[in-house]
Design an enzyme around this catalytic site. Structure first.
Site, PDB file in Angstrom:
ATOM      1  N   HIS A 108      -3.244  10.565   1.701  1.00 31.78           N
ATOM      2  CA  HIS A 108      -2.506  10.698   2.166  1.00 31.78           C
ATOM      3  C   HIS A 108      -1.893  12.053   2.989  1.00 31.78           C
ATOM      4  CE1 HIS A 108      -1.197   7.295   4.975  1.00 31.78           C
ATOM      5  NE2 HIS A 108      -0.834   8.846   5.331  1.00 31.78           N
ATOM      6  N   ASN A 123      -7.375   2.224  10.314  1.00 28.79           N
ATOM      7  CA  ASN A 123      -6.502   1.920  10.702  1.00 28.79           C
ATOM      8  C   ASN A 123      -6.675   1.664  12.555  1.00 28.79           C
ATOM      9  OD1 ASN A 123      -5.610   2.243   7.874  1.00 28.79           O
ATOM     10  ND2 ASN A 123      -5.021   4.259   8.634  1.00 28.79           N
ATOM     11  N   TYR A 139      -5.270   1.192  16.912  1.00 29.15           N
ATOM     12  CA  TYR A 139      -3.279   1.451  17.369  1.00 29.15           C
ATOM     13  C   TYR A 139      -3.770   1.631  18.406  1.00 29.15           C
ATOM     14  CZ  TYR A 139      -1.736   2.625  12.889  1.00 29.15           C
ATOM     15  OH  TYR A 139      -0.578   3.087  11.346  1.00 29.15           O
ATOM     16  N   GLU A 157      -7.995   8.737   6.428  1.00 34.82           N
ATOM     17  CA  GLU A 157      -7.902   9.242   7.539  1.00 34.82           C
ATOM     18  C   GLU A 157      -8.444  10.563   7.992  1.00 34.82           C
ATOM     19  OE1 GLU A 157      -4.405   8.337  10.253  1.00 34.82           O
ATOM     20  OE2 GLU A 157      -4.693   6.226  10.542  1.00 34.82           O
ATOM     21  N   ARG A 188       1.043  -1.142  -0.154  1.00 39.17           N
ATOM     22  CA  ARG A 188      -0.214  -0.516  -0.065  1.00 39.17           C
ATOM     23  C   ARG A 188       0.584   1.386  -0.255  1.00 39.17           C
ATOM     24  NH1 ARG A 188      -3.375   2.523   4.707  1.00 39.17           N
ATOM     25  NH2 ARG A 188      -3.871   3.673   4.288  1.00 39.17           N
ATOM     26  N   GLU A 190      -3.934  -0.093   8.343  1.00 42.15           N
ATOM     27  CA  GLU A 190      -2.644   0.056   9.048  1.00 42.15           C
ATOM     28  C   GLU A 190      -2.691  -0.316  10.666  1.00 42.15           C
ATOM     29  OE1 GLU A 190      -2.029   4.097   9.783  1.00 42.15           O
ATOM     30  OE2 GLU A 190      -2.043   4.281   7.454  1.00 42.15           O
TER      31      GLU A 190
END
Length: 456
Positions: free
Chosen positions: A122, A296, A298, A167, A78, A355
């Site tokens: 991005h 994504n 985390y 995002e 990616r 991610e």
């Protein structure tokens, strides 16, 4: 106790990167200035006074890096397109050298039979567009659609998956509210407006993709995580609900339900926030079906009510969980919960973890090796969390690690190392970390079934 898990045969393993964080070559071959080029060179904006003028020099070293991806056995790569590399000065003139770079890159991926997954935005908007308002200018929807179509038309049939935005929450609120990301504004109402225009731009690209019947699939990537109360108090539970509405539902609801969450609209109205203008057809545009949703993930946030910053009035804590070098709580079960919520509450389409990764203070040993066992432990925990969600019926079809290389991590510069590959900041020499070799074994086994799990 070990828990072996094997994914479905067509499960997609990959790594994720972003143009501005690795490419460098900030003024080469006709590339124009983008908002991060401008932001990075304002003193005080980036930790250590760092910039991404060179970054990892992927622009010149892409063949070496793609070869390493192949040698590790990673099947999906990616990456994002630098908008200002394609349209450096305005919307009317394409920089052919910019297109040629991505052409050569995709050819190199094809050479090794690595599937390209392309993110079209991005965070690196051209400065010429920011000069006329950026995402606050509704014309940005049209300019973005034209840029995306340029790329999709050029590589039609050679790219399996297109991602419109990465995002948008971060781009809107870090960039337009907190101001610690480009373009550095500090206006909550502006952030909501930017977010709305980004979502409309996403919808516009999806609509164009369908109308022109381009090949492949198209979706969007959101950064999402559970928002739990820091305590059982009523105030903290309310804070967690506001945090969820602000961070998760403000994007999920328009995409999958066709409206912004009513409780947050009411909350913002009560705080005298200026709401974005919603034109006729906007919500229908935003909520067009996508082929997949990228997540994504985390950490989990624990919200507590406080007298904090307008208009949200909450703070977050990591409670007693261990944290990464970035200070993010390590809570792998939050990923399982999130995937289940998307499946059950939103009827989400096919899901990909686009991610997941961790920053740690990696040490280069005397023999030159990087034994990042803490990162392996983090990744193993989260891969198992993915498996647990899939076992409960979630349509999870892939997992991508952030990131391939120790890169430029936005406002923190080069302090946070997420890579499977160590990059020496003086020489740019690459060294595959223990986690990189471990991930290769995971991919060969299609899960945690033996050798990879025993390696740690």
């Amino acid at each position: 106790m070990k828990m072996y898990c094997r994914f479905k045969e067509d499960f997609q393993w990959g790594v994720a990167t972003a143009a501005y964080q690795i490419e460098g070559a900030c003024r080469e071959d006709g590339k124009g200035e983008n908002i991060w080029d401008r932001f990075c060179h304002i003193p005080g904006n980036i930790a250590g006074g760092a910039d991404a003028d060179i970054a990892c020099d992927f622009y010149h070293k892409y063949k070496e890096d793609i070869k390493t991806v192949h040698e590790l056995g990673i099947p999906c790569f990616r990456f994002s397109i630098g908008w200002a590399r394609i349209y450096p000065e305005g919307p009317d003139k394409i920089n052919e050298k910019g297109l040629d770079f991505y052409e050569q890159m995709i050819r190199e991926l094809e050479r090794y039979q690595i599937k390209p997954v392309i993110t079209l935005y991005h965070w690196d908007m051209p400065q010429w567009l920011q000069d006329i308002g950026g995402w606050l200018n509704r014309e940005s929807i049209r300019y973005f659609t034209e840029f995306c179509e340029t790329m999709i038309r050029r590589f039609d049939g050679r790219v399996d998956k297109w991602i419109t935005l990465n995002e948008p929450w971060v781009c809107a609120f870090n960039g337009y509210y907190w101001g610690d990301f480009a373009p550095g504004l500090k206006d909550f109402s502006a952030a909501l407006k930017a977010a709305h225009h980004m979502l409309c731009a996403h919808g516009s690209v999806v609509r164009r993709f369908r109308e022109k019947r381009y090949q492949g699939e198209i979706g969007i990537v959101l950064n999402l995580c559970p928002k739990d109360p820091a305590s059982e108090s009523k105030a903290d539970k309310e804070a967690a609900s506001i945090d969820d509405g602000f961070s998760n539902r403000w994007f999920l609801d328009p995409l999958f339900k066709g409206n912004y969450p009513e409780d947050m609209v009411s909350w913002y109205a009560g705080q005298q926030v200026v709401m974005p203008e919603i034109c006729e057809g906007d919500m229908e545009l935003i909520s067009q079906p996508v082929d997949f949703l990228g997540i994504n993930y985390y950490y989990v946030e624990f919200a507590k009510k406080c007298g904090g910053r307008w208009p949200l009035y909450f703070d977050t804590t990591t409670k007693d969980y261990p944290v990464t070098a970035y200070g993010w709580a390590i809570v792998e079960e939050g990923l399982t919960r999130l995937l289940l919520r998307l499946h059950e509450e939103y009827g989400a389409p096919r899901l990909f973890v686009t991610e997941n990764g961790a920053s740690f203070l990696d040490k280069v040993e005397e023999d030159g090796k990087i034994n990042d066992d803490n990162r392996i432990d983090y990744l193993r925990r989260h891969i198992r969390a993915c498996y647990q969600a899939a076992q409960q019926g979630v349509r999870l079809e892939g997992y991508y690690i952030w990131t391939l290389l120790d890169d430029f991590e936005w406002s923190t510069g080069y302090q946070n190392r997420f890579g499977l590959i160590h990059v020496d900041r003086d020489t740019l020499r690459r060294t595959v970390k223990k986690s990189g070799h471990w991930y290769g074994k995971v991919i060969r086994e299609n899960g945690l079934t033996g050798e990879a799990d025993d390696m740690f």
